[in-house]
Scaffold this motif. Structure first.
Motif, PDB file in Angstrom:
ATOM      1  N   ALA A 229      49.538  40.113  32.261  1.00 56.58           N
ATOM      2  CA  ALA A 229      48.555  39.544  31.523  1.00 56.58           C
ATOM      3  C   ALA A 229      47.483  40.746  31.166  1.00 56.58           C
ATOM      4  CB  ALA A 229      47.628  38.698  32.307  1.00 56.58           C
ATOM      5  N   ALA A 230      46.979  41.731  32.081  1.00 60.41           N
ATOM      6  CA  ALA A 230      46.081  42.694  31.563  1.00 60.41           C
ATOM      7  C   ALA A 230      46.736  43.781  30.902  1.00 60.41           C
ATOM      8  CB  ALA A 230      45.320  43.071  32.774  1.00 60.41           C
ATOM      9  N   GLY A 231      47.989  43.943  30.956  1.00 67.16           N
ATOM     10  CA  GLY A 231      48.778  45.051  30.277  1.00 67.16           C
ATOM     11  C   GLY A 231      48.369  46.500  31.380  1.00 67.16           C
ATOM     12  N   PHE A 232      48.044  46.460  32.394  1.00 67.61           N
ATOM     13  CA  PHE A 232      48.133  47.789  33.251  1.00 67.61           C
ATOM     14  C   PHE A 232      49.592  48.239  33.480  1.00 67.61           C
ATOM     15  CE2 PHE A 232      43.858  46.112  34.516  1.00 67.61           C
ATOM     16  CZ  PHE A 232      42.971  47.300  34.497  1.00 67.61           C
ATOM     17  N   ALA A 233      49.641  49.438  33.777  1.00 73.94           N
ATOM     18  CA  ALA A 233      50.852  50.080  34.245  1.00 73.94           C
ATOM     19  C   ALA A 233      50.942  49.960  35.647  1.00 73.94           C
ATOM     20  CB  ALA A 233      50.775  51.504  33.955  1.00 73.94           C
ATOM     21  N   LEU A 278      36.692  33.098  40.667  1.00 71.57           N
ATOM     22  CA  LEU A 278      38.538  32.601  40.572  1.00 71.57           C
ATOM     23  C   LEU A 278      38.614  31.989  39.267  1.00 71.57           C
ATOM     24  CD1 LEU A 278      39.156  31.977  44.369  1.00 71.57           C
ATOM     25  CD2 LEU A 278      40.219  33.816  42.785  1.00 71.57           C
ATOM     26  N   ALA A 279      37.924  30.820  38.821  1.00 73.79           N
ATOM     27  CA  ALA A 279      38.144  30.096  37.648  1.00 73.79           C
ATOM     28  C   ALA A 279      37.915  31.239  36.514  1.00 73.79           C
ATOM     29  CB  ALA A 279      37.243  28.882  37.581  1.00 73.79           C
ATOM     30  N   LEU A 280      36.918  31.798  36.481  1.00 74.78           N
ATOM     31  CA  LEU A 280      36.780  32.827  35.258  1.00 74.78           C
ATOM     32  C   LEU A 280      37.944  34.025  35.347  1.00 74.78           C
ATOM     33  CD1 LEU A 280      32.853  33.426  35.437  1.00 74.78           C
ATOM     34  CD2 LEU A 280      34.278  32.472  33.769  1.00 74.78           C
ATOM     35  N   PHE A 281      38.623  34.036  36.483  1.00 70.82           N
ATOM     36  CA  PHE A 281      39.365  35.275  36.299  1.00 70.82           C
ATOM     37  C   PHE A 281      40.863  34.977  35.519  1.00 70.82           C
ATOM     38  CE2 PHE A 281      42.332  37.954  39.371  1.00 70.82           C
ATOM     39  CZ  PHE A 281      42.425  39.023  38.706  1.00 70.82           C
ATOM     40  N   THR A 282      40.674  33.417  35.334  1.00 72.95           N
ATOM     41  CA  THR A 282      41.987  33.034  34.270  1.00 72.95           C
ATOM     42  C   THR A 282      41.748  33.801  33.089  1.00 72.95           C
ATOM     43  OG1 THR A 282      41.921  31.074  35.438  1.00 72.95           O
ATOM     44  CG2 THR A 282      43.103  31.013  33.537  1.00 72.95           C
ATOM     45  N   LEU A 283      40.414  33.822  32.726  1.00 68.10           N
ATOM     46  CA  LEU A 283      40.197  34.590  31.283  1.00 68.10           C
ATOM     47  C   LEU A 283      40.018  36.127  31.447  1.00 68.10           C
ATOM     48  CD1 LEU A 283      37.283  31.834  30.432  1.00 68.10           C
ATOM     49  CD2 LEU A 283      39.597  31.824  29.615  1.00 68.10           C
ATOM     50  N   THR A 284      39.100  36.590  32.234  1.00 69.71           N
ATOM     51  CA  THR A 284      39.066  37.889  32.494  1.00 69.71           C
ATOM     52  C   THR A 284      40.254  38.713  32.873  1.00 69.71           C
ATOM     53  OG1 THR A 284      38.411  37.710  34.843  1.00 69.71           O
ATOM     54  CG2 THR A 284      36.815  37.547  33.292  1.00 69.71           C
ATOM     55  N   ALA A 285      41.151  37.994  33.208  1.00 70.21           N
ATOM     56  CA  ALA A 285      42.483  38.836  33.565  1.00 70.21           C
ATOM     57  C   ALA A 285      43.318  39.343  32.402  1.00 70.21           C
ATOM     58  CB  ALA A 285      43.543  37.960  34.589  1.00 70.21           C
ATOM     59  N   GLN A 286      42.913  38.883  31.131  1.00 72.12           N
ATOM     60  CA  GLN A 286      43.383  39.283  29.869  1.00 72.12           C
ATOM     61  C   GLN A 286      42.696  40.537  29.483  1.00 72.12           C
ATOM     62  OE1 GLN A 286      45.833  37.317  29.003  1.00 72.12           O
ATOM     63  NE2 GLN A 286      45.342  35.451  30.494  1.00 72.12           N
ATOM     64  N   LYS A 288      41.311  44.501  30.546  1.00 68.84           N
ATOM     65  CA  LYS A 288      41.376  45.483  31.752  1.00 68.84           C
ATOM     66  C   LYS A 288      40.087  45.675  32.506  1.00 68.84           C
ATOM     67  CE  LYS A 288      45.282  48.269  30.319  1.00 68.84           C
ATOM     68  NZ  LYS A 288      45.797  49.652  29.630  1.00 68.84           N
ATOM     69  N   ILE A 289      38.878  45.752  31.757  1.00 68.60           N
ATOM     70  CA  ILE A 289      37.686  46.086  32.461  1.00 68.60           C
ATOM     71  C   ILE A 289      37.382  45.052  33.110  1.00 68.60           C
ATOM     72  CG2 ILE A 289      35.169  46.895  32.009  1.00 68.60           C
ATOM     73  CD1 ILE A 289      36.170  48.364  29.860  1.00 68.60           C
ATOM     74  N   LEU A 290      37.252  43.972  32.422  1.00 69.49           N
ATOM     75  CA  LEU A 290      36.650  42.637  33.070  1.00 69.49           C
ATOM     76  C   LEU A 290      37.763  42.298  34.241  1.00 69.49           C
ATOM     77  CD1 LEU A 290      35.765  40.575  30.000  1.00 69.49           C
ATOM     78  CD2 LEU A 290      34.345  41.602  31.624  1.00 69.49           C
ATOM     79  N   ALA A 291      38.802  42.349  34.372  1.00 69.76           N
ATOM     80  CA  ALA A 291      39.943  41.976  35.332  1.00 69.76           C
ATOM     81  C   ALA A 291      39.402  43.196  36.408  1.00 69.76           C
ATOM     82  CB  ALA A 291      41.442  42.480  34.975  1.00 69.76           C
ATOM     83  N   ALA A 292      39.252  44.016  36.264  1.00 65.69           N
ATOM     84  CA  ALA A 292      38.795  45.390  37.387  1.00 65.69           C
ATOM     85  C   ALA A 292      37.595  44.796  38.011  1.00 65.69           C
ATOM     86  CB  ALA A 292      38.828  46.825  36.972  1.00 65.69           C
ATOM     87  N   VAL A 293      36.629  44.206  37.146  1.00 59.86           N
ATOM     88  CA  VAL A 293      35.474  43.752  37.705  1.00 59.86           C
ATOM     89  C   VAL A 293      35.596  42.463  38.626  1.00 59.86           C
ATOM     90  CG1 VAL A 293      32.931  42.944  37.133  1.00 59.86           C
ATOM     91  CG2 VAL A 293      33.993  45.156  35.900  1.00 59.86           C
ATOM     92  N   THR A 294      36.325  41.799  38.198  1.00 60.74           N
ATOM     93  CA  THR A 294      36.486  40.461  38.706  1.00 60.74           C
ATOM     94  C   THR A 294      37.432  40.551  39.977  1.00 60.74           C
ATOM     95  OG1 THR A 294      36.942  39.460  36.663  1.00 60.74           O
ATOM     96  CG2 THR A 294      37.380  38.137  38.371  1.00 60.74           C
TER      97      THR A 294
END
Length: 400
Positions: A229-233, A278-286, A288-294
């Motif tokens: 989803a986030a495109g991390f290696a 956790l609900a917001l993580f569905t969106l922030t997982a897309q 990289k920066i927001l996913a890391a913060v979440t």
């Protein structure tokens, strides 16, 4: 804080490392044994279920010996389990090793929580419990990433051998630093079991299952979620888990500090915010920066619930808290196993790798509802008691 808490924290560090490091090593273990990733996942589920069963079983067996001696025996069991995992010739033996190590987990934290609370003044109990759990949270910042790195570069068997050495250090620390506290007189198994008749104890444990289950619904599938989803290696998953661990350390210490001041408000805030994040993580997982913060926030909010929930159980099961305390540690792992299974179901149903976040959000929201219900029942109980006081305090006529 007494130095004995350091010994407990070292034991907790080893236990935390062995519990979580397997998630980063599943591909290597699966490849070595020639099994699929879902089959290798039984090493996570088996450990969690071993904690659930081992917590009451080992605590009941430990009622015959002093708490210090039981903590030493549990660390010995932990060492044996990890050595077995390190040398296991086939997958089935490794699974047995994981279960043996897991049997020590619940009782260690359960008995350790009681010992930690007994070492300090009443207004510092949650802080002392948090201090012990710091070992578990720091394991996610240091132990798990290093263990994953060692496992990926030298071999996963070396990781489990190192964890066994950590167990030996923890055992030595407990032997040297923890005072020989005699087991409380007059507390029998039936007293320990009586705590489970208390609705508040059961509600606290249900909050533990659901609240921490919310965290694990997301974190169990963090590797595929972040790569797809986030495109991390793949290599980035290690430092993302470090961020999760840093969040855990901070949340645990804050939770311990505020649980001694305002326990239930601390639970409302942490569980409510956890459900939202956790609900917001569905969106922030897309992103990289927001996913890391979440991920950091999930670690912080999830572990902010641990000291207050553990103290809540100790408070409500006063007089015979050891078994209830250990079973509550089992409840954390029951939440882990349940949410990992539910998260797997929604992925298998084709809902995508971010779908477990919705599962987690719903579990955390359910825990918040139980916290509100628990407080309401407690208030009702308190208002009911004074009403009956005048009746019980009527002077008894004296007959000469």
């Amino acid at each position: 804080m007494p130095l004995a808490l350091l010994a407990l924290a070292i034991g907790a560090f080893g236990i935390g490392t062995t519990e979580f490091v397997i998630m980063g090593l599943l591909p290597q273990v699966a490849s070595d044994y020639g099994v699929s990733i879902p089959t290798a996942g039984y090493l996570v589920t088996g450990y969690a279920l071993g904690v659930v069963l081992g917590a009451p079983l080992m605590t009941v067996l430990g009622t015959k010996v002093s708490r210090k001696r039981m903590l030493m025996l549990l660390m010995g069991l932990f060492v044996v389990g990890n050595l077995l995992s390190a040398v296991a010739p086939v997958f089935g033996v490794m699974l047995v090793g994981r279960v043996v190590a897991s049997l020590a987990h619940g009782a260690f934290f359960g008995i350790g929580s009681v010992v930690a609370a007994d070492l300090v003044a009443p207004d510092k109990k949650a802080g002392a419990i948090a201090m012990m759990f710091t070992g578990l949270t720091v394991a996610n910042v240091v132990g798990v990433p290093l263990g994953t790195l060692v496992g990926q570069s030298i071999g996963w068997r070396v990781t489990f051998a190192i964890v066994a050495v950590l167990g030996v250090i923890g055992l030595a620390g407990i032997a040297k630093l923890v005072p020989d506290m005699p087991k409380p007189e007059g507390v029998r198994l039936r007293h320990e079991l009586a705590a489970f008749k208390n609705v508040q104890v059961l509600l606290a444990m249900a909050m533990t299952v659901l609240g921490f289950g919310g965290v694990f619904a997301a974190i169990t599938y963090i590797a595929p979620m972040m790569t797809h989803a986030a495109g991390f290696a793949e290599g980035s998953v290690t430092w993302l888990l470090v961020l999760f661990g840093l969040g855990m350390v901070g949340g645990n210490l804050v939770g311990g500090r505020f649980a001694d001041r305002a326990l239930m408000p601390m639970l409302y805030v942490s569980l409510g915010a956890l459900a939202l994040v956790l609900a917001l993580f569905t969106l922030t997982a897309q992103n990289k920066i927001l996913a890391a913060v979440t991920i950091t926030l999930i670690g912080a909010l999830g572990f902010a619930t641990v000291p207050p929930l553990q103290k809540r159980v100790l408070d409500q099961a006063h007089g015979a808290p050891t078994l209830a305390s250990a079973v509550n540690i089992g409840a954390f792992n029951l939440g882990n196993a349940l949410s990992a299974w539910l998260g797997g179901l929604v992925i298998a149903a084709g809902l995508g790798y971010t779908a477990p976040n919705w599962v987690g959000a719903l579990l955390a929201a359910a825990a918040l509802l139980l916290a509100v219900l628990s407080a309401a029942l407690e208030r009702r109980e308190k208002t009911r008691v004074p009403a009956s006081v005048p009746l019980t305090e009527q002077p008894t006529p004296v007959h000469h």
